[in-house]
Scaffold this motif. Structure first.
Motif, PDB file in Angstrom:
ATOM      1  N   ILE A 182     -53.648   6.045  43.844  1.00 40.28           N
ATOM      2  CA  ILE A 182     -52.204   5.986  43.603  1.00 40.28           C
ATOM      3  C   ILE A 182     -51.619   4.722  44.222  1.00 40.28           C
ATOM      4  N   LEU A 183     -52.112   4.335  45.393  1.00 40.40           N
ATOM      5  CA  LEU A 183     -51.667   3.094  46.036  1.00 40.40           C
ATOM      6  C   LEU A 183     -52.090   1.887  45.211  1.00 40.40           C
ATOM      7  N   GLU A 184     -53.363   1.850  44.795  1.00 43.66           N
ATOM      8  CA  GLU A 184     -53.854   0.731  43.990  1.00 43.66           C
ATOM      9  C   GLU A 184     -53.085   0.605  42.680  1.00 43.66           C
ATOM     10  N   ASN A 185     -52.594   1.736  42.182  1.00 45.50           N
ATOM     11  CA  ASN A 185     -51.814   1.748  40.938  1.00 45.50           C
ATOM     12  C   ASN A 185     -50.319   1.544  41.177  1.00 45.50           C
ATOM     13  N   MET A 186     -49.967   1.127  42.388  1.00 42.86           N
ATOM     14  CA  MET A 186     -48.576   0.743  42.704  1.00 42.86           C
ATOM     15  C   MET A 186     -47.585   1.878  42.410  1.00 42.86           C
ATOM     16  N   LEU A 187     -48.001   3.117  42.703  1.00 39.53           N
ATOM     17  CA  LEU A 187     -47.152   4.303  42.545  1.00 39.53           C
ATOM     18  C   LEU A 187     -46.756   4.585  41.092  1.00 39.53           C
ATOM     19  N   PHE A 209     -33.173   6.923  38.918  1.00 44.82           N
ATOM     20  CA  PHE A 209     -34.526   6.613  39.369  1.00 44.82           C
ATOM     21  C   PHE A 209     -34.879   5.198  38.940  1.00 44.82           C
ATOM     22  N   GLU A 210     -35.434   4.408  39.873  1.00 44.20           N
ATOM     23  CA  GLU A 210     -35.858   3.036  39.584  1.00 44.20           C
ATOM     24  C   GLU A 210     -37.209   2.751  40.238  1.00 44.20           C
ATOM     25  N   ARG A 211     -37.965   1.879  39.587  1.00 42.02           N
ATOM     26  CA  ARG A 211     -39.198   1.341  40.161  1.00 42.02           C
ATOM     27  C   ARG A 211     -39.024  -0.168  40.334  1.00 42.02           C
ATOM     28  N   ARG A 212     -39.380  -0.672  41.519  1.00 44.53           N
ATOM     29  CA  ARG A 212     -39.306  -2.102  41.783  1.00 44.53           C
ATOM     30  C   ARG A 212     -40.629  -2.568  42.385  1.00 44.53           C
ATOM     31  N   TYR A 213     -40.990  -3.824  42.067  1.00 48.42           N
ATOM     32  CA  TYR A 213     -42.262  -4.362  42.530  1.00 48.42           C
ATOM     33  C   TYR A 213     -42.035  -5.738  43.158  1.00 48.42           C
ATOM     34  N   PRO A 226     -45.029  -4.483  34.150  1.00 45.26           N
ATOM     35  CA  PRO A 226     -43.668  -3.956  34.267  1.00 45.26           C
ATOM     36  C   PRO A 226     -42.684  -4.850  33.526  1.00 45.26           C
ATOM     37  N   SER A 227     -41.470  -4.366  33.365  1.00 44.32           N
ATOM     38  CA  SER A 227     -40.442  -5.200  32.753  1.00 44.32           C
ATOM     39  C   SER A 227     -40.032  -6.287  33.746  1.00 44.32           C
ATOM     40  N   PRO A 228     -39.581  -7.442  33.250  1.00 45.88           N
ATOM     41  CA  PRO A 228     -39.189  -8.535  34.165  1.00 45.88           C
ATOM     42  C   PRO A 228     -38.118  -8.129  35.166  1.00 45.88           C
ATOM     43  N   THR A 229     -37.244  -7.202  34.806  1.00 44.19           N
ATOM     44  CA  THR A 229     -36.174  -6.793  35.724  1.00 44.19           C
ATOM     45  C   THR A 229     -36.702  -5.984  36.902  1.00 44.19           C
ATOM     46  N   GLN A 230     -37.909  -5.469  36.790  1.00 43.82           N
ATOM     47  CA  GLN A 230     -38.488  -4.669  37.875  1.00 43.82           C
ATOM     48  C   GLN A 230     -39.195  -5.519  38.917  1.00 43.82           C
ATOM     49  N   VAL A 231     -39.515  -6.756  38.592  1.00 43.78           N
ATOM     50  CA  VAL A 231     -40.355  -7.594  39.449  1.00 43.78           C
ATOM     51  C   VAL A 231     -39.495  -8.516  40.306  1.00 43.78           C
ATOM     52  N   ARG A 232     -39.851  -8.575  41.586  1.00 35.51           N
ATOM     53  CA  ARG A 232     -39.185  -9.451  42.538  1.00 35.51           C
ATOM     54  C   ARG A 232     -40.215 -10.293  43.277  1.00 35.51           C
ATOM     55  N   PRO A 233     -39.792 -11.338  43.967  1.00 34.88           N
ATOM     56  CA  PRO A 233     -40.764 -12.158  44.712  1.00 34.88           C
ATOM     57  C   PRO A 233     -41.478 -11.358  45.787  1.00 34.88           C
ATOM     58  N   TRP A 329     -48.658  -9.009  51.182  1.00 33.40           N
ATOM     59  CA  TRP A 329     -48.943  -7.743  50.529  1.00 33.40           C
ATOM     60  C   TRP A 329     -47.895  -7.491  49.441  1.00 33.40           C
ATOM     61  N   PRO A 330     -48.294  -7.079  48.230  1.00 33.92           N
ATOM     62  CA  PRO A 330     -47.309  -6.658  47.230  1.00 33.92           C
ATOM     63  C   PRO A 330     -46.777  -5.275  47.577  1.00 33.92           C
ATOM     64  N   ILE A 331     -45.521  -5.029  47.273  1.00 30.02           N
ATOM     65  CA  ILE A 331     -44.871  -3.748  47.569  1.00 30.02           C
ATOM     66  C   ILE A 331     -44.434  -3.091  46.270  1.00 30.02           C
ATOM     67  N   ALA A 332     -44.624  -1.779  46.180  1.00 30.56           N
ATOM     68  CA  ALA A 332     -44.053  -0.959  45.115  1.00 30.56           C
ATOM     69  C   ALA A 332     -43.005  -0.047  45.757  1.00 30.56           C
ATOM     70  N   LEU A 333     -41.808  -0.028  45.188  1.00 28.84           N
ATOM     71  CA  LEU A 333     -40.691   0.738  45.743  1.00 28.84           C
ATOM     72  C   LEU A 333     -40.153   1.698  44.692  1.00 28.84           C
ATOM     73  N   LEU A 334     -39.994   2.978  45.072  1.00 29.49           N
ATOM     74  CA  LEU A 334     -39.349   3.980  44.238  1.00 29.49           C
ATOM     75  C   LEU A 334     -37.970   4.281  44.829  1.00 29.49           C
ATOM     76  N   LEU A 335     -36.944   4.251  43.996  1.00 24.47           N
ATOM     77  CA  LEU A 335     -35.586   4.549  44.435  1.00 24.47           C
ATOM     78  C   LEU A 335     -35.009   5.678  43.580  1.00 24.47           C
ATOM     79  N   ALA A 336     -34.369   6.624  44.240  1.00 23.09           N
ATOM     80  CA  ALA A 336     -33.731   7.732  43.527  1.00 23.09           C
ATOM     81  C   ALA A 336     -32.418   8.070  44.229  1.00 23.09           C
ATOM     82  N   LYS A 337     -31.493   8.642  43.467  1.00 20.03           N
ATOM     83  CA  LYS A 337     -30.187   8.988  44.030  1.00 20.03           C
ATOM     84  C   LYS A 337     -29.738  10.351  43.513  1.00 20.03           C
ATOM     85  N   LYS A 338     -29.113  11.101  44.418  1.00 13.40           N
ATOM     86  CA  LYS A 338     -28.567  12.413  44.050  1.00 13.40           C
ATOM     87  C   LYS A 338     -27.061  12.266  43.810  1.00 13.40           C
ATOM     88  N   LEU A 339     -26.643  12.544  42.604  1.00 15.06           N
ATOM     89  CA  LEU A 339     -25.225  12.378  42.247  1.00 15.06           C
ATOM     90  C   LEU A 339     -24.570  13.728  41.947  1.00 15.06           C
TER      91      LEU A 339
END
Length: 339
Positions: A182-187, A209-213, A226-233, A329-339
């Motif tokens: 799961i780690l190797e697959n960036m979540l 819910f968002e995924r960022r890399y 991933p889509s270009p909007t998901q990727v950061r430096p 190290w590359p990072i994978a980030l999951l973001l979620a919000k309760k509305l």
């Protein structure tokens, strides 16, 4: 995850040589928490799988109360000894069963740093939704395989050591699965909580819910892009001594498992770089709590470390134990919000 709960696991070494998380990452998480919420609350934050509290302490300046939770008693004890800030506490427990520790609708931010690849998401997403207040945020991230960007030619050596199939020359077979996968697959294997029935049926639930890399151009090629909007430096990078890179290798769960299978490997000798020395007790530039690492012996971690240095030496790079090397190290980030 079970490796870190063993009595033989050295939490002090883990705390000393694991990399720290970039400020940009926390800023982005806090910005997401402010987003789409007229009055984001800053009362309580919880860190799941907190380990020795490296990420937990970064929340103290923003939240009135911060709680770190980890299943390993040795990790909790190390966190308590290391971190004494007001409003900060640590509790032993699992991320899947928080009911005895955290009440409903009581948390403004839930994070997990380098632990969420061990989670049972069928339980963790509903628990996350249960404990979050309206407007609350969840931020779970991992960092994947390291790189030496100054020396890209060593990447095949890193891949062979971490993902190889030969159980005598690679620690790859000794990572605990499916967590390491799961780690190797960036979540990417983690389900979207906004599509889970167990989350949707809860009052409020998780609605965003968002995924960022943070991977730059080094997103794993075995995954769909991933889509270009998901990727950061790439943001997680540090310059450390070569001896401290060996210290980082010593914290890997796979290495602990390898040595349980091959205890005789600890007695091997590698005579390359005879000039290597343990060094003075502590370098004045190191933190007082820093543990200096033994560069002697010839076990599999030392052999891999010397393989890297050999290759760097052959290409005219700096390879001395007290010379610096840039690690990222590359990072994978999951973001979620309760509305």
């Amino acid at each position: 995850m079970a490796t870190f709960a063993k009595k033989t696991f050295n939490a002090s070494v883990y705390s000393s040589f694991r990399p720290t998380y970039p400020r940009v990452l926390f800023n982005d998480i806090l910005d997401f928490h402010r987003k789409d919420s007229l009055e984001p609350l800053w009362d309580r934050a919880v860190d799941l799988g907190c380990g020795t509290g490296q990420a937990t302490t970064q929340l103290v300046e923003h939240f009135s109360s911060v709680v770190g939770i980890d299943p390993s008693q040795s990790m909790i004890e190390a966190a308590q000894a290391k971190n004494q800030a007001q409003g900060l506490s640590f509790r032993q427990g699992t991320s899947e069963g928080l009911s005895a520790i955290i009440p409903d609708d009581s948390v403004d931010l839930v994070i997990s740093a380098q632990a969420s690849h061990w989670f049972d998401w069928d339980k963790v997403w509903p628990e996350t939704s249960r404990i979050l207040r309206k407007g609350g945020t969840a931020a779970f991230w991992i960092y994947a395989e390291f790189r030496l960007p100054q020396y890209p030619f060593v990447t095949p050596l890193i891949t062979a050591y971490t993902q190889g199939k030969d159980p005598s020359t690679s620690v790859g077979p000794y990572f605990e699965r499916p967590g390491r996968t799961i780690l190797e697959n960036m979540l990417t294997d983690v389900p979207n909580p906004t599509q889970m029935e167990s989350v949707l049926k809860q009052r409020g639930g998780l609605a965003q819910f968002e995924r960022r890399y943070y991977s730059g151009q080094h997103y794993p090629t075995h995954l769909p892009p991933p889509s270009p909007t998901q990727v950061r430096p790439v943001e997680m990078r540090t310059s450390i001594r070569w001896r401290d890179l060996l210290g980082y290798f010593r914290t890997w769960s796979a290495l602990q498992n390898f040595h349980e299978r091959f205890p005789e490997d600890l007695d091997r000798v590698d005579e390359r770089f005879p000039e290597d020395k343990l060094g003075e007790a502590l370098d004045q530039n190191l933190k007082a709590s820093q543990v200096d690492i033994d560069v002697g012996g010839g076990d599999i971690a030392v052999r891999f470390w010397k393989d890297l240095r050999d290759e760097v030496k052959n290409h005219g790079g700096k390879y001395g134990v007290d010379e610096s090397v840039l690690v990222e190290w590359p990072i994978a980030l999951l973001l979620a919000k309760k509305l």
